[in-house]
Design a protein around this motif. Structure first.
Motif, PDB file in Angstrom:
ATOM      1  N   LEU A 101      -4.692   7.307   8.193  1.00 53.30           N
ATOM      2  CA  LEU A 101      -4.071   6.178   8.896  1.00 53.30           C
ATOM      3  C   LEU A 101      -2.562   6.374   8.985  1.00 53.30           C
ATOM      4  CD1 LEU A 101      -6.070   3.203   7.339  1.00 53.30           C
ATOM      5  CD2 LEU A 101      -6.153   3.931   9.733  1.00 53.30           C
ATOM      6  N   CYS A 102      -1.979   6.813   7.884  1.00 46.12           N
ATOM      7  CA  CYS A 102      -0.532   7.048   7.872  1.00 46.12           C
ATOM      8  C   CYS A 102      -0.158   8.169   8.839  1.00 46.12           C
ATOM      9  CB  CYS A 102      -0.065   7.401   6.467  1.00 46.12           C
ATOM     10  SG  CYS A 102      -0.161   6.048   5.279  1.00 46.12           S
ATOM     11  N   ARG A 103      -0.951   9.240   8.855  1.00 46.51           N
ATOM     12  CA  ARG A 103      -0.653  10.341   9.769  1.00 46.51           C
ATOM     13  C   ARG A 103      -0.804   9.891  11.221  1.00 46.51           C
ATOM     14  NH1 ARG A 103       0.286  15.479   9.804  1.00 46.51           N
ATOM     15  NH2 ARG A 103       0.031  15.685   7.552  1.00 46.51           N
ATOM     16  N   GLY A 104      -1.816   9.095  11.494  1.00 47.13           N
ATOM     17  CA  GLY A 104      -1.976   8.579  12.851  1.00 47.13           C
ATOM     18  C   GLY A 104      -0.774   7.766  13.288  1.00 47.13           C
ATOM     19  N   TYR A 105      -0.206   7.025  12.360  1.00 45.89           N
ATOM     20  CA  TYR A 105       0.988   6.212  12.635  1.00 45.89           C
ATOM     21  C   TYR A 105       2.158   7.124  13.005  1.00 45.89           C
ATOM     22  CZ  TYR A 105       4.334   2.369  11.792  1.00 45.89           C
ATOM     23  OH  TYR A 105       5.303   1.405  11.927  1.00 45.89           O
ATOM     24  N   VAL A 106       2.425   8.122  12.165  1.00 48.28           N
ATOM     25  CA  VAL A 106       3.562   9.012  12.395  1.00 48.28           C
ATOM     26  C   VAL A 106       3.346   9.849  13.658  1.00 48.28           C
ATOM     27  CG1 VAL A 106       4.906  10.924  11.452  1.00 48.28           C
ATOM     28  CG2 VAL A 106       4.123   9.082   9.944  1.00 48.28           C
ATOM     29  N   GLU A 141       1.061  -7.293  16.061  1.00 52.43           N
ATOM     30  CA  GLU A 141       2.211  -6.755  15.357  1.00 52.43           C
ATOM     31  C   GLU A 141       1.872  -6.394  13.911  1.00 52.43           C
ATOM     32  OE1 GLU A 141       6.961  -7.643  15.142  1.00 52.43           O
ATOM     33  OE2 GLU A 141       5.601  -9.350  15.273  1.00 52.43           O
ATOM     34  N   LEU A 142       0.878  -7.051  13.351  1.00 50.72           N
ATOM     35  CA  LEU A 142       0.508  -6.814  11.950  1.00 50.72           C
ATOM     36  C   LEU A 142      -0.739  -5.957  11.809  1.00 50.72           C
ATOM     37  CD1 LEU A 142       1.134 -10.353  10.433  1.00 50.72           C
ATOM     38  CD2 LEU A 142       2.615  -8.339  10.344  1.00 50.72           C
ATOM     39  N   ARG A 143      -1.319  -5.517  12.915  1.00 51.63           N
ATOM     40  CA  ARG A 143      -2.584  -4.778  12.830  1.00 51.63           C
ATOM     41  C   ARG A 143      -2.399  -3.455  12.089  1.00 51.63           C
ATOM     42  NH1 ARG A 143      -6.349  -2.928  17.903  1.00 51.63           N
ATOM     43  NH2 ARG A 143      -7.992  -1.909  16.693  1.00 51.63           N
ATOM     44  N   ALA A 144      -1.305  -2.733  12.363  1.00 53.09           N
ATOM     45  CA  ALA A 144      -1.064  -1.468  11.664  1.00 53.09           C
ATOM     46  C   ALA A 144      -0.945  -1.713  10.164  1.00 53.09           C
ATOM     47  CB  ALA A 144       0.202  -0.807  12.210  1.00 53.09           C
ATOM     48  N   PHE A 145      -0.205  -2.763   9.789  1.00 54.52           N
ATOM     49  CA  PHE A 145      -0.070  -3.116   8.377  1.00 54.52           C
ATOM     50  C   PHE A 145      -1.418  -3.491   7.783  1.00 54.52           C
ATOM     51  CE2 PHE A 145       0.167  -6.970   5.678  1.00 54.52           C
ATOM     52  CZ  PHE A 145       0.581  -6.359   4.496  1.00 54.52           C
ATOM     53  N   THR A 146      -2.207  -4.257   8.534  1.00 56.78           N
ATOM     54  CA  THR A 146      -3.507  -4.694   8.030  1.00 56.78           C
ATOM     55  C   THR A 146      -4.424  -3.509   7.773  1.00 56.78           C
ATOM     56  OG1 THR A 146      -3.302  -6.799   9.214  1.00 56.78           O
ATOM     57  CG2 THR A 146      -5.519  -6.135   8.540  1.00 56.78           C
ATOM     58  N   LEU A 147      -4.394  -2.523   8.671  1.00 55.13           N
ATOM     59  CA  LEU A 147      -5.216  -1.328   8.468  1.00 55.13           C
ATOM     60  C   LEU A 147      -4.833  -0.619   7.166  1.00 55.13           C
ATOM     61  CD1 LEU A 147      -5.279   0.114  12.102  1.00 55.13           C
ATOM     62  CD2 LEU A 147      -7.254  -0.717  10.807  1.00 55.13           C
ATOM     63  N   LEU A 148      -3.537  -0.470   6.925  1.00 64.40           N
ATOM     64  CA  LEU A 148      -3.086   0.184   5.698  1.00 64.40           C
ATOM     65  C   LEU A 148      -3.452  -0.638   4.465  1.00 64.40           C
ATOM     66  CD1 LEU A 148       0.446   1.455   6.789  1.00 64.40           C
ATOM     67  CD2 LEU A 148      -1.594   2.832   6.363  1.00 64.40           C
ATOM     68  N   ARG A 149      -3.228  -1.943   4.539  1.00 63.09           N
ATOM     69  CA  ARG A 149      -3.530  -2.793   3.389  1.00 63.09           C
ATOM     70  C   ARG A 149      -5.013  -2.756   3.058  1.00 63.09           C
ATOM     71  NH1 ARG A 149      -3.350  -8.623   4.948  1.00 63.09           N
ATOM     72  NH2 ARG A 149      -5.515  -8.100   5.426  1.00 63.09           N
ATOM     73  N   GLU A 150      -5.867  -2.854   4.077  1.00 60.41           N
ATOM     74  CA  GLU A 150      -7.309  -2.852   3.833  1.00 60.41           C
ATOM     75  C   GLU A 150      -7.777  -1.502   3.285  1.00 60.41           C
ATOM     76  OE1 GLU A 150      -8.616  -6.137   7.248  1.00 60.41           O
ATOM     77  OE2 GLU A 150      -8.901  -3.990   7.606  1.00 60.41           O
ATOM     78  N   GLY A 164      -5.220   1.619 -10.424  1.00 55.58           N
ATOM     79  CA  GLY A 164      -5.290   0.381  -9.690  1.00 55.58           C
ATOM     80  C   GLY A 164      -4.379   0.538  -8.490  1.00 55.58           C
ATOM     81  N   VAL A 165      -4.144  -0.543  -7.767  1.00 54.89           N
ATOM     82  CA  VAL A 165      -3.228  -0.497  -6.622  1.00 54.89           C
ATOM     83  C   VAL A 165      -2.109  -1.484  -6.873  1.00 54.89           C
ATOM     84  CG1 VAL A 165      -2.980  -0.902  -4.156  1.00 54.89           C
ATOM     85  CG2 VAL A 165      -5.015   0.247  -5.011  1.00 54.89           C
ATOM     86  N   ARG A 166      -0.896  -1.040  -6.701  1.00 52.23           N
ATOM     87  CA  ARG A 166       0.262  -1.887  -6.970  1.00 52.23           C
ATOM     88  C   ARG A 166       0.292  -3.087  -6.026  1.00 52.23           C
ATOM     89  NH1 ARG A 166       4.050   0.757 -10.106  1.00 52.23           N
ATOM     90  NH2 ARG A 166       3.828   3.028 -10.242  1.00 52.23           N
ATOM     91  N   PRO A 167       0.851  -4.222  -6.473  1.00 55.69           N
ATOM     92  CA  PRO A 167       1.064  -5.361  -5.577  1.00 55.69           C
ATOM     93  C   PRO A 167       1.964  -4.948  -4.414  1.00 55.69           C
ATOM     94  CG  PRO A 167       1.374  -5.996  -7.879  1.00 55.69           C
ATOM     95  CD  PRO A 167       1.259  -4.500  -7.861  1.00 55.69           C
ATOM     96  N   ALA A 168       1.675  -5.505  -3.245  1.00 54.35           N
ATOM     97  CA  ALA A 168       2.462  -5.239  -2.030  1.00 54.35           C
ATOM     98  C   ALA A 168       2.427  -3.771  -1.622  1.00 54.35           C
ATOM     99  CB  ALA A 168       3.907  -5.707  -2.193  1.00 54.35           C
ATOM    100  N   SER A 169       1.380  -3.059  -2.040  1.00 54.15           N
ATOM    101  CA  SER A 169       1.299  -1.637  -1.708  1.00 54.15           C
ATOM    102  C   SER A 169       1.164  -1.414  -0.210  1.00 54.15           C
ATOM    103  CB  SER A 169       0.121  -0.990  -2.439  1.00 54.15           C
ATOM    104  OG  SER A 169      -1.103  -1.625  -2.101  1.00 54.15           O
ATOM    105  N   GLY A 170       0.508  -2.338   0.503  1.00 52.05           N
ATOM    106  CA  GLY A 170       0.384  -2.199   1.949  1.00 52.05           C
ATOM    107  C   GLY A 170       1.733  -2.220   2.640  1.00 52.05           C
TER     108      GLY A 170
END
Length: 215
Positions: A101-106, A141-150, A164-170
């Motif tokens: 997902l991150c690579r697709g973004y970049v 506007e938040l869909r990219a963020f939502t994909l990463l968070r999920e 575990g996963v840190r808070p606010a990791s998305g």
């Protein structure tokens, strides 16, 4: 019925979409600065007066282009994740999805710089009498963020005992890939060769995956 160049015509109700397509093309070519209602009208082959029946000005048209670009960005991320090979280990599969997902973004930012910049431009706010976005509709506007968070939440659910996963990791992952994208487009990293750029991207994505974990 309004005639356009190339001998085509647009029936009633199609002109708005034609103007949006023209404006998206303008953004693709030169970023949000190129999005001008009169130029979109010229490309479609109608008068500015006809265009103003569908958009009250550049701000409304640019907001529409921004939403379109945001959706294209998220779709590029999803395609990149869909191409990622699976893994028998659920944790590894989840890690690969985050990285993809991150690579697709970049990659979208590098391949479509005009649209990427349009996705995060800041046109004037909507006028009070303009229709508000349906609250039941996900915010593009938040869909990219939502994909990463999920994806990160799915990684946490794999039950890997040591992580575990840190808070606010998305938000942290989004900040990392967005900052990297801007550096590659407009900062000193734009001068890197393709090989060096890929190495920087790979290293950054590895840090995103490991940096969101808690031990």
């Amino acid at each position: 019925m309004a005639a356009i160049s190339g001998g085509k015509t647009y029936h009633h109700g199609d002109l708005r979409n034609a103007l949006i397509c023209a404006a998206v093309d303008l953004a693709t070519e030169g970023g949000p600065e190129r999005v001008v209602l009169r130029e979109a009208a010229r490309r479609v082959g109608v008068s500015p007066t006809a265009a103003y029946r569908h958009f009250d000005g550049r701000g409304e048209l640019l907001r529409t282009v921004r939403t379109h670009a945001q959706r294209l960005l998220a779709e590029a991320m999803e395609r990149a994740a869909a191409r990622e090979p699976g893994a028998d280990d659920p944790a590894l599969a989840a890690e690969r999805r985050v990285a993809a997902l991150c690579r697709g973004y970049v990659d979208f930012a590098v391949d479509q710089p005009g649209l990427y910049r349009a996705a995060f431009c800041a046109p004037r706010p909507a006028a009070p009498d303009e229709p508000a976005q349906d609250r039941q509709t996900p915010d593009p506007e938040l869909r990219a963020f939502t994909l990463l968070r999920e994806a990160l939440e799915a990684l946490a659910r794999t039950g890997t005992p040591r992580f575990g996963v840190r808070p606010a990791s998305g938000a942290a992952a989004w900040s990392a890939v967005h900052g990297l994208s801007l550096l590659l487009l407009e900062g000193p990293l734009r001068r890197l060769s393709a090989q060096r750029r890929n190495a920087v991207v790979d290293t950054t994505l590895a840090m995103v995956v490991t940096g969101t974990r808690t031990h």
